[in-house]
Design an enzyme around this catalytic site. Structure first.
Site, PDB file in Angstrom:
ATOM      1  CG  HIS A  41      -6.491  -2.905   3.123  1.00 33.04           C
ATOM      2  ND1 HIS A  41      -5.739  -1.767   2.950  1.00 33.04           N
ATOM      3  CD2 HIS A  41      -7.674  -2.667   2.499  1.00 33.04           C
ATOM      4  CE1 HIS A  41      -6.439  -0.874   2.265  1.00 33.04           C
ATOM      5  NE2 HIS A  41      -7.628  -1.396   1.975  1.00 33.04           N
TER       6      HIS A  41
ATOM      7  CG  HIS B 175      -8.157  -3.409  -2.550  1.00 35.35           C
ATOM      8  ND1 HIS B 175      -9.069  -2.769  -3.357  1.00 35.35           N
ATOM      9  CD2 HIS B 175      -8.026  -2.642  -1.448  1.00 35.35           C
ATOM     10  CE1 HIS B 175      -9.455  -1.654  -2.770  1.00 35.35           C
ATOM     11  NE2 HIS B 175      -8.849  -1.544  -1.600  1.00 35.35           N
TER      12      HIS B 175
ATOM     13  CG  ASP C 195      -2.035   1.004   1.110  1.00 35.71           C
ATOM     14  OD1 ASP C 195      -3.208   0.598   1.075  1.00 35.71           O
ATOM     15  OD2 ASP C 195      -1.739   2.232   1.045  1.00 35.71           O
ATOM     16  CB  ILE C 196       1.028   4.116  -2.347  1.00 35.46           C
ATOM     17  CG1 ILE C 196       2.170   4.954  -2.879  1.00 35.46           C
ATOM     18  CG2 ILE C 196      -0.230   4.932  -2.166  1.00 35.46           C
ATOM     19  CD1 ILE C 196       3.263   4.176  -3.533  1.00 35.46           C
TER      20      ILE C 196
ATOM     21  CD  GLU D 106      -8.009   5.739  -1.742  1.00 38.14           C
ATOM     22  OE1 GLU D 106      -6.997   5.844  -2.451  1.00 38.14           O
ATOM     23  OE2 GLU D 106      -7.973   5.649  -0.488  1.00 38.14           O
TER      24      GLU D 106
HETATM   25  P1  AMP Z   1      -9.829   1.241  -0.146  1.00 44.26           P
HETATM   26  O1  AMP Z   1     -10.353   1.186  -1.571  1.00 44.26           O
HETATM   27  O2  AMP Z   1     -10.711   2.077   0.745  1.00 44.26           O
HETATM   28  O3  AMP Z   1      -9.558  -0.130   0.424  1.00 44.26           O
HETATM   29  O4  AMP Z   1      -8.434   2.011  -0.182  1.00 44.26           O
HETATM   30  C1  AMP Z   1      -7.534   1.851  -1.241  1.00 44.26           C
HETATM   31  C2  AMP Z   1      -6.118   1.674  -0.729  1.00 44.26           C
HETATM   32  O5  AMP Z   1      -5.288   1.610  -1.868  1.00 44.26           O
HETATM   33  C3  AMP Z   1      -5.606   2.810   0.155  1.00 44.26           C
HETATM   34  O6  AMP Z   1      -5.073   2.250   1.347  1.00 44.26           O
HETATM   35  C4  AMP Z   1      -4.531   3.473  -0.702  1.00 44.26           C
HETATM   36  O7  AMP Z   1      -3.429   3.969   0.056  1.00 44.26           O
HETATM   37  C5  AMP Z   1      -4.111   2.353  -1.636  1.00 44.26           C
HETATM   38  N1  AMP Z   1      -3.628   2.803  -2.941  1.00 44.26           N
HETATM   39  C6  AMP Z   1      -4.235   3.655  -3.803  1.00 44.26           C
HETATM   40  N2  AMP Z   1      -3.501   3.818  -4.911  1.00 44.26           N
HETATM   41  C7  AMP Z   1      -2.403   3.044  -4.760  1.00 44.26           C
HETATM   42  C8  AMP Z   1      -1.253   2.776  -5.551  1.00 44.26           C
HETATM   43  N3  AMP Z   1      -1.071   3.350  -6.760  1.00 44.26           N
HETATM   44  N4  AMP Z   1      -0.313   1.921  -5.076  1.00 44.26           N
HETATM   45  C9  AMP Z   1      -0.463   1.337  -3.867  1.00 44.26           C
HETATM   46  N5  AMP Z   1      -1.528   1.546  -3.067  1.00 44.26           N
HETATM   47  C10 AMP Z   1      -2.481   2.393  -3.500  1.00 44.26           C
END
Ligand code: AMP
Length: 131
Positions: free
Chosen positions: A94, A92, A28-29, A87
């Site tokens: 975590h 995905h 995760d970024i 988001e």
């Molecule tokens: P959620 O959809 O609420 O589970 O959140 C999306 C997750 O993806 C968040 O924790 C972001 O930090 C992560 N995220 C978004 N874009 C990227 C990326 N390009 N590379 C890695 N992680 C990402």
């Protein structure tokens, strides 16, 4: 194509932690803690519970292998698992190495690590996954 599909295809860079033909794992970024990893299906699907039973079962088994690698690379009490998807519209999981329940609070402020550190973390997990 979703941003996570582009990541799995290598069109957008990521810190790779594990992969097979069907699934991909990367850091995760904006991690909650060091080792916070996302696991995705290469197939584009938004909502995890829209996945067919067989695919979902394989997804979870892959996530388990990644969790074992994370725990070996980053000793912790347990690796926690969470699914939000609020988001990014690509399913995905975590995976978060936990020292306490506080580490699973998504309202916490996120970490911002250097590219060098992210690379080191991902390599450590990848090495464990590949054993
Ligand atoms: P959620 O959809 O609420 O589970 O959140 C999306 C997750 O993806 C968040 O924790 C972001 O930090 C992560 N995220 C978004 N874009 C990227 C990326 N390009 N590379 C890695 N992680 C990402």
């Amino acid at each position: 194509m979703s941003i996570f599909s582009k990541i799995a295809e290598g069109e957008i860079p990521s810190y790779k932690c594990a992969e097979n033909e069907e699934f991909y794992a990367f850091l995760d970024i904006n991690p909650m803690v060091k080792g916070h990893t996302l696991v995705i299906p290469r197939r584009e699907v938004d909502y995890i519970f829209d996945m067919e039973d067989d695919e979902l079962a394989r997804f979870e088994v892959f996530a388990k292998k990644v969790a074992v690698a994370i725990k070996a690379a980053f000793p912790c009490v347990k690796v926690g698992q969470a699914v939000l998807g609020l988001e990014v519209p690509h399913a995905h999981i975590h995976l978060i190495p936990m020292q306490s329940e506080k580490d699973m609070n998504f309202a916490n402020s996120k970490m911002s690590l250097s590219a060098e550190e992210m690379k080191e973390i991902a390599e450590k997990i990848y090495k464990e996954f590949s054993k």
